[in-house]
Design an enzyme around this catalytic site. Structure first.
Site, PDB file in Angstrom:
ATOM      1  N   GLY A  54      12.998  -2.831  -0.898  1.00 43.14           N
ATOM      2  CA  GLY A  54      13.405  -4.298  -0.420  1.00 43.14           C
ATOM      3  C   GLY A  54      13.285  -4.316   1.221  1.00 43.14           C
ATOM      4  O   GLY A  54      13.725  -3.561   1.774  1.00 43.14           O
ATOM      5  N   GLY A  93       6.883  -3.487   4.350  1.00 50.22           N
ATOM      6  CA  GLY A  93       6.921  -3.128   3.023  1.00 50.22           C
ATOM      7  C   GLY A  93       5.731  -2.244   2.511  1.00 50.22           C
ATOM      8  O   GLY A  93       5.993  -1.231   1.921  1.00 50.22           O
ATOM      9  N   GLU A  94       4.546  -2.633   3.379  1.00 52.31           N
ATOM     10  CA  GLU A  94       3.245  -1.569   2.984  1.00 52.31           C
ATOM     11  C   GLU A  94       3.820  -0.194   3.578  1.00 52.31           C
ATOM     12  O   GLU A  94       3.580   0.668   3.135  1.00 52.31           O
ATOM     13  CB  GLU A  94       2.171  -2.312   3.685  1.00 52.31           C
ATOM     14  CG  GLU A  94       1.124  -1.351   3.388  1.00 52.31           C
ATOM     15  CD  GLU A  94      -0.226  -1.736   4.109  1.00 52.31           C
ATOM     16  OE1 GLU A  94      -1.203  -1.010   4.339  1.00 52.31           O
ATOM     17  OE2 GLU A  94      -0.453  -3.001   4.630  1.00 52.31           O
ATOM     18  N   ASN A 114       5.749 -12.095  -9.241  1.00 55.33           N
ATOM     19  CA  ASN A 114       5.837 -11.648  -7.802  1.00 55.33           C
ATOM     20  C   ASN A 114       4.406 -11.397  -7.174  1.00 55.33           C
ATOM     21  O   ASN A 114       3.749 -10.251  -7.081  1.00 55.33           O
ATOM     22  CB  ASN A 114       6.782 -10.587  -7.676  1.00 55.33           C
ATOM     23  CG  ASN A 114       7.082 -10.171  -6.169  1.00 55.33           C
ATOM     24  OD1 ASN A 114       6.582 -10.405  -5.274  1.00 55.33           O
ATOM     25  ND2 ASN A 114       8.179  -9.481  -5.812  1.00 55.33           N
ATOM     26  N   TYR A 163       0.404  -3.932  -4.050  1.00 54.38           N
ATOM     27  CA  TYR A 163       0.321  -2.641  -4.644  1.00 54.38           C
ATOM     28  C   TYR A 163      -1.301  -2.532  -5.250  1.00 54.38           C
ATOM     29  O   TYR A 163      -1.583  -1.147  -5.257  1.00 54.38           O
ATOM     30  CB  TYR A 163       1.013  -2.849  -5.993  1.00 54.38           C
ATOM     31  CG  TYR A 163       2.559  -3.005  -5.779  1.00 54.38           C
ATOM     32  CD1 TYR A 163       3.202  -2.631  -4.564  1.00 54.38           C
ATOM     33  CD2 TYR A 163       3.707  -3.808  -6.617  1.00 54.38           C
ATOM     34  CE1 TYR A 163       4.605  -2.559  -4.317  1.00 54.38           C
ATOM     35  CE2 TYR A 163       4.702  -3.975  -6.336  1.00 54.38           C
ATOM     36  CZ  TYR A 163       5.310  -3.490  -5.151  1.00 54.38           C
ATOM     37  OH  TYR A 163       6.668  -3.564  -4.993  1.00 54.38           O
TER      38      TYR A 163
END
Length: 156
Positions: A80, A91-92, A118, A125
């Protein structure tokens, strides 16, 4: 929002999560997820020896992750980033760190589950090489019942 506040902090670092981080972690968790993990879920993960990490800069917690390392595969249990820091590459950065840690711990693959709705996370991803390998029907709680999870895997 003040533009100075929303500027990306310089050189965020990823370090081991400590129990003293949990009150900040749970605030982010509750901010970004409709059905958040409990504080005890995070504490149990630390005690179980999972790879529990936080990302911080300038004494500000920006995000967190929990990775379960198995003999041949790793499983991203949660990741998160605080709402104000999303869509800025953090996030990456955290996911790349988890992939690196998985490889260093001899995993042959990295698994994760993502809500079917999401799309942003699933796109990230896929960009990093994850492929959908299954669907878990009704895996996640949702406002009107349950939501499917996409099971994704990255071969290392």
């Amino acid at each position: 929002m003040n533009s100075v506040v929303s500027q990306l902090p310089h050189d965020p670092v990823i370090r081991k999560m400590r129990e003293s981080d949990l009150r900040h972690v749970i605030l982010i968790e509750r901010e970004i997820f409709l059905f958040p993990w409990s504080l005890e879920n995070f504490a149990d993960s630390i005690r179980a020896g999972y790879l529990c990490s936080v990302m911080e800069a300038s004494n500000t917690l920006l995000g967190y992750s929990i990775l379960l390392l198995g003999p041949d595969e790793a499983h991203v249990l949660t990741l998160g980033i605080s709402a104000q820091w999303q869509k800025k590459g953090l996030g990456e950065k955290m996911l790349r760190y988890l992939i690196q840690q998985s490889g260093e711990n001899h995993a042959k693959s990295v698994l994760l589950d993502v809500r079917e709705s999401n799309h942003g996370a699933a796109r990230l991803y896929r960009q990093l090489g994850f492929k959908q390998i299954a669907t878990r029907k009704g895996y996640y709680p949702a406002m009107c019942g349950r939501e499917d999870a996409l099971v994704m895997r990255l071969m290392l």
